[in-house]
Design a protein around this motif. Structure first.
Motif, PDB file in Angstrom:
ATOM      1  N   GLY A  88       0.811  -1.208   0.000  1.00 43.33           N
ATOM      2  CA  GLY A  88       0.000   0.000   0.000  1.00 43.33           C
ATOM      3  C   GLY A  88       0.851   1.267   0.000  1.00 43.33           C
ATOM      4  N   LEU A  89       1.852   1.312   0.861  1.00 49.01           N
ATOM      5  CA  LEU A  89       2.737   2.487   0.924  1.00 49.01           C
ATOM      6  C   LEU A  89       3.379   2.748  -0.433  1.00 49.01           C
ATOM      7  N   ASP A  90       3.945   1.679  -1.037  1.00 43.82           N
ATOM      8  CA  ASP A  90       4.647   1.855  -2.319  1.00 43.82           C
ATOM      9  C   ASP A  90       3.680   2.221  -3.451  1.00 43.82           C
ATOM     10  N   LEU A  91       2.535   1.547  -3.492  1.00 42.92           N
ATOM     11  CA  LEU A  91       1.612   1.766  -4.612  1.00 42.92           C
ATOM     12  C   LEU A  91       0.934   3.134  -4.512  1.00 42.92           C
ATOM     13  N   ARG A  92       0.649   3.565  -3.298  1.00 41.86           N
ATOM     14  CA  ARG A  92       0.071   4.912  -3.158  1.00 41.86           C
ATOM     15  C   ARG A  92       1.053   5.969  -3.615  1.00 41.86           C
ATOM     16  N   SER A  93       2.345   5.760  -3.311  1.00 38.93           N
ATOM     17  CA  SER A  93       3.335   6.763  -3.720  1.00 38.93           C
ATOM     18  C   SER A  93       3.534   6.740  -5.237  1.00 38.93           C
ATOM     19  N   GLN A  94       3.007   5.703  -5.934  1.00 35.93           N
ATOM     20  CA  GLN A  94       2.996   5.682  -7.403  1.00 35.93           C
ATOM     21  C   GLN A  94       1.739   6.365  -7.964  1.00 35.93           C
ATOM     22  N   GLY A  95       0.902   6.877  -7.078  1.00 32.52           N
ATOM     23  CA  GLY A  95      -0.267   7.619  -7.548  1.00 32.52           C
ATOM     24  C   GLY A  95      -1.541   6.804  -7.648  1.00 32.52           C
ATOM     25  N   HIS A  96      -1.495   5.534  -7.270  1.00 34.45           N
ATOM     26  CA  HIS A  96      -2.708   4.721  -7.337  1.00 34.45           C
ATOM     27  C   HIS A  96      -3.616   5.016  -6.137  1.00 34.45           C
ATOM     28  N   GLU A  97      -4.902   4.709  -6.350  1.00 34.73           N
ATOM     29  CA  GLU A  97      -5.852   4.817  -5.239  1.00 34.73           C
ATOM     30  C   GLU A  97      -5.915   3.440  -4.572  1.00 34.73           C
ATOM     31  N   ILE A  98      -5.626   3.406  -3.280  1.00 37.66           N
ATOM     32  CA  ILE A  98      -5.506   2.120  -2.584  1.00 37.66           C
ATOM     33  C   ILE A  98      -6.631   1.972  -1.558  1.00 37.66           C
ATOM     34  N   LEU A  99      -7.370   0.868  -1.702  1.00 38.71           N
ATOM     35  CA  LEU A  99      -8.450   0.562  -0.758  1.00 38.71           C
ATOM     36  C   LEU A  99      -8.075  -0.715  -0.008  1.00 38.71           C
ATOM     37  N   GLY A 100      -8.144  -0.656   1.319  1.00 40.31           N
ATOM     38  CA  GLY A 100      -7.697  -1.795   2.115  1.00 40.31           C
ATOM     39  C   GLY A 100      -8.808  -2.443   2.901  1.00 40.31           C
ATOM     40  N   VAL A 101      -8.693  -3.737   3.105  1.00 41.63           N
ATOM     41  CA  VAL A 101      -9.646  -4.457   3.948  1.00 41.63           C
ATOM     42  C   VAL A 101      -8.870  -5.251   4.993  1.00 41.63           C
ATOM     43  N   SER A 102      -9.292  -5.116   6.235  1.00 46.79           N
ATOM     44  CA  SER A 102      -8.687  -5.873   7.322  1.00 46.79           C
ATOM     45  C   SER A 102      -9.800  -6.450   8.183  1.00 46.79           C
ATOM     46  N   ARG A 103      -9.484  -7.465   8.960  1.00 49.55           N
ATOM     47  CA  ARG A 103     -10.490  -8.004   9.872  1.00 49.55           C
ATOM     48  C   ARG A 103     -10.584  -7.172  11.148  1.00 49.55           C
ATOM     49  N   GLN A 104      -9.622  -6.245  11.321  1.00 52.22           N
ATOM     50  CA  GLN A 104      -9.598  -5.471  12.568  1.00 52.22           C
ATOM     51  C   GLN A 104      -9.721  -3.970  12.291  1.00 52.22           C
ATOM     52  N   GLU A 105     -10.649  -3.340  12.969  1.00 51.55           N
ATOM     53  CA  GLU A 105     -10.879  -1.900  12.813  1.00 51.55           C
ATOM     54  C   GLU A 105      -9.610  -1.106  13.138  1.00 51.55           C
ATOM     55  N   ARG A 106      -8.908  -1.542  14.185  1.00 52.14           N
ATOM     56  CA  ARG A 106      -7.705  -0.825  14.592  1.00 52.14           C
ATOM     57  C   ARG A 106      -6.662  -0.828  13.474  1.00 52.14           C
ATOM     58  N   VAL A 165      -3.103   3.272   2.871  1.00 52.17           N
ATOM     59  CA  VAL A 165      -4.350   3.157   2.091  1.00 52.17           C
ATOM     60  C   VAL A 165      -5.053   4.522   2.066  1.00 52.17           C
ATOM     61  N   ASP A 166      -5.870   4.711   1.008  1.00 51.56           N
ATOM     62  CA  ASP A 166      -6.706   5.916   0.970  1.00 51.56           C
ATOM     63  C   ASP A 166      -7.941   5.736   1.829  1.00 51.56           C
ATOM     64  N   ASP A 167      -8.449   4.497   1.818  1.00 53.72           N
ATOM     65  CA  ASP A 167      -9.601   4.198   2.663  1.00 53.72           C
ATOM     66  C   ASP A 167      -9.503   2.724   3.061  1.00 53.72           C
ATOM     67  N   ALA A 168     -10.139   2.362   4.166  1.00 53.20           N
ATOM     68  CA  ALA A 168     -10.073   0.976   4.622  1.00 53.20           C
ATOM     69  C   ALA A 168     -11.391   0.598   5.269  1.00 53.20           C
ATOM     70  N   SER A 169     -11.670  -0.706   5.276  1.00 59.62           N
ATOM     71  CA  SER A 169     -12.957  -1.179   5.784  1.00 59.62           C
ATOM     72  C   SER A 169     -12.808  -2.610   6.288  1.00 59.62           C
ATOM     73  N   LEU A 170     -13.774  -3.035   7.088  1.00 58.82           N
ATOM     74  CA  LEU A 170     -13.842  -4.441   7.476  1.00 58.82           C
ATOM     75  C   LEU A 170     -14.538  -5.257   6.393  1.00 58.82           C
ATOM     76  N   GLU A 171     -15.181  -4.572   5.418  1.00 56.84           N
ATOM     77  CA  GLU A 171     -16.039  -5.225   4.425  1.00 56.84           C
ATOM     78  C   GLU A 171     -15.364  -5.309   3.059  1.00 56.84           C
ATOM     79  N   LEU A 172     -15.398  -6.518   2.478  1.00 60.07           N
ATOM     80  CA  LEU A 172     -14.830  -6.712   1.144  1.00 60.07           C
ATOM     81  C   LEU A 172     -15.559  -5.883   0.086  1.00 60.07           C
ATOM     82  N   ALA A 173     -16.814  -5.489   0.385  1.00 57.97           N
ATOM     83  CA  ALA A 173     -17.597  -4.698  -0.576  1.00 57.97           C
ATOM     84  C   ALA A 173     -16.895  -3.401  -0.968  1.00 57.97           C
ATOM     85  N   LEU A 174     -15.991  -2.913  -0.110  1.00 63.29           N
ATOM     86  CA  LEU A 174     -15.233  -1.695  -0.437  1.00 63.29           C
ATOM     87  C   LEU A 174     -14.466  -1.861  -1.747  1.00 63.29           C
ATOM     88  N   LEU A 175     -14.143  -3.125  -2.106  1.00 62.37           N
ATOM     89  CA  LEU A 175     -13.279  -3.375  -3.262  1.00 62.37           C
ATOM     90  C   LEU A 175     -14.068  -3.641  -4.548  1.00 62.37           C
TER      91      LEU A 175
END
Lengths: 278, 278
Positions: A16-34, A45-55
Motif C-alpha cells: 500500500g505504501l509503495d503503490l500509493r506513492s505511485q499515484g494509485h488509489e488504494i483501498l484496504g480491507v482488514s479483519r480489525q478496525e484498529r 491506504v486511501d480508505d479501509a474497511s472491514l467489508e470486502l464490498a469496499l473493493l
C-alpha cells in the motif's frame, strides 16, 4: 488505478505504501478496525474497511492474508467484484493456491514477493520493502496474458526483480532455500540438549556462527508450520535429501576420512557463492 | 613484560597489536620471512624471526599456530626457554592439546579466544579483536596458580570475558555451538542438489534465510576438517543428537502432525535467546 489490498500486515501494508506513492488509489480491507485506522494514518491506504464490498470497483486486488485464508478470502470476494478484476496473492507457497483458485477465477495470477523483515503487522510496513528483491509470478497456461501484463505494469515501478515459473517449480525451489533452512536450523537449536552445566557453558560461548545458523529456526513458529503444511511433499523431499547428506558427512567423521571430509567441505565452500548472486 | 608469539596470523597478529599497545615487548616467530616483515611493519611485534631462539628470554609465549602444529611447536620451544616461562595456546579444541602438553611443560595453560573474522593471516590482524568476547582458559588441577595469574594479568586489560572450564567441557560445549553448526550448515548446501532448472531458480531466489543458515558451512574447509579431526568424539555425539532431532521433525511433517510441529518450533523459538545473551 484503483487497487484493493486484503490483509494489511507487513506485506499488504508495504504494498500500500509503495503503490500509493505511485499515484494509485488504494483501498484496504482488514479483519480489525484498529488495523484499518493505522493503515489510513500511516498512509498505506486511501480508505479501509472491514467489508470486502469496499473493493467492488477495483481493477486489481492483492490478497495478502495468511496462506490459510487465501482461498476463502477469494471465494468471498468473487460475488462482490467484476469478472475483469485481476486477482493476485502474495502467499509463499504457490501450487496449492493456484490449483484452488484457477477453477474459481480466470483473471488470477499467483505471486510471491521474496521480501520481509523480522517484524510483522501494519506497524512494521515499510516504504521500498520490495525494491531490489525477487517477486515471483506463477501464471499457468490458462492465465490471460492481459492479467499478467496488468500486474507487471503495477509491480515494475516498485523496482522488483520479476521472475516467472510454474507453481510446482516455485514450491520445490523455496523448499530448498527457505523451508529446509528453517527445519535444519530449528533442529540445531533442539539438538543442544546436553546437561545443565554444559548447556550453560555453550550458551555463554555461543557467538556469530551459532547466531546465524540458528536464526531462521528460532523464528515465528506459525510461519514454520505453514511452510510444512502447505508445501508438505517438497519440504519432506528436501529434508530427506538433507538427512542423506548429513549421514554421509557423519559417516566420514566416524571413519576419520579427513580427505573426503575436506572434499565435501571444499565443494560446499565453492557452491555457496552461487546462492549469493547480487 | 617480554611476550613471545609463535604464529603471526589473524589471532597471533591481533594479540601482538593489542599487547604492544599495553606497553609489552612483543617478539614474534613465523615460518615465513614475509609474514615477519609485515608483522613488524604493522606494529604487531617489536621484532620477529624464523627462529624460536628469539623467544629464549620471554616470560610468556602464546602459541598461535594451527592446532596440528601446537604440540610440535611446543616440543621445539622447550629446549630453548627457561622452565619459568608460561606457555599458552589459542587452539579451538582443548582436551587433546592439554593432554599432550601437560606432561611436557608444567607452566602451560590452555586457552581459546572466541573471536575471529572471515579473513585470516597477518594482513587481517585487528586492534581490539578480543575486547568484549569470551576467552576460555582450561587449566587442570596440576596447573600452577601463578601461571594462571600471570596469563590473566596480561589478558584482562584486553577487556576479554574470561571463562574457566575443564578442557573436556570446553570441547563438548564448542561442539554444540561451533562445530555442529558448521556440519549442519554444510549439509544444507550439499542437500540443494535438484535438477539444473530448479537449482538455478533456487539460487536466484535465495535470500537472507539461506545466506545466514549456510554461512559457516561455506567457510574455510580446512577449519571444518580441523574441528572434526581434533574434536571427533564430541562432533560425532552432537551430530547424532542433531540427526535424532531432525528425524523427529521429519516424522512430524510426514505425519502432518501440525500441533506437535508447532510445539517443536515454539520451543526452539523460546530457547534460542538463551544463546544470544549480551
Amino acid at each position: 488505478m484503483k487497487i484493493g489490498i486484503v490483509g494489511l500486515g507487513l506485506i499488504g501494508g508495504s504494498l500500500g505504501l509503495d503503490l500509493r506513492s505511485q499515484g494509485h488509489e488504494i483501498l484496504g480491507v482488514s479483519r480489525q478496525e484498529r488495523t484499518c485506522q493505522i493503515a489510513i494514518a500511516r498512509g498505506a491506504v486511501d480508505d479501509a474497511s472491514l467489508e470486502l464490498a469496499l473493493l467492488a470497483d477495483t481493477d486489481l486486488i492483492f490478497v495478502c492474508t495468511p496462506i490459510a485464508h487465501i482461498p476463502s478470502t477469494i471465494a468471498a470476494l468473487i460475488p462482490k467484484i467484476s469478472p475483469a478484476t485481476v486477482l493476485t496473492d502474495v502467499g509463499s507457497v504457490k501450487a496449492s493456491i493456484v490449483n484452488d483458485i484457477t477453477p474459481l477465477w480466470q483473471n488470477f495470477v499467483g505471486g510471491h514477493p521474496m521480501a520481509g523483515t523480522a517484524e510483522s503487522g501494519i506497524e512494521a510496513a515499510l516504504h521500498g520493502l520490495f525494491a531490489g528483491n525477487p517477486y515471483v509470478l506463477t501464471p499457468t497456461d490458462a492465465t490471460p496474458k492481459a492479467a499478467i501484463s496488468l500486474l507487471e505494469s503495477i509491480l515494475r515501478p516498485l523496482q522488483v526483480k520479476l521472475h516467472y515459473c510454474r507453481p510446482e517449480d516455485h514450491d520445490r525451489a523455496v523448499a530448498w532455500i527457505s523451508h529446509l533452512p528453517v527445519m535444519a536450523s530449528a533442529s540445531l537449536i533442539a539438538a543442544c540438549n546436553s546437561d545443565q552445566a554444559i548447556s550453560e557453558l555453550a550458551q555463554t560461548l555461543a557467538s556469530s556462527g551459532f547466531r546465524d545458523t540458528s536464526r531462521v529456526g528460532g523464528g515465528n513458529p506459525e510461519l514454520g508450520v505453514m511452510m510444512a503444511q502447505y508445501n508438505t511433499s517438497e519440504v519432506v523431499r528436501s529434508l530427506r535429501s538433507y538427512r542423506t547428506q548429513l549421514d554421509a558427512l557423519l559417516h566420514l567423521i566416524e571413519h576419520e576420512n579427513w580427505a573426503d571430509l575436506e572434499a565435501f567441505l571444499k565443494a560446499t565452500h565453492q557452491t555457496r557463492p552461487n546462492y549469493l548472486k547480487p
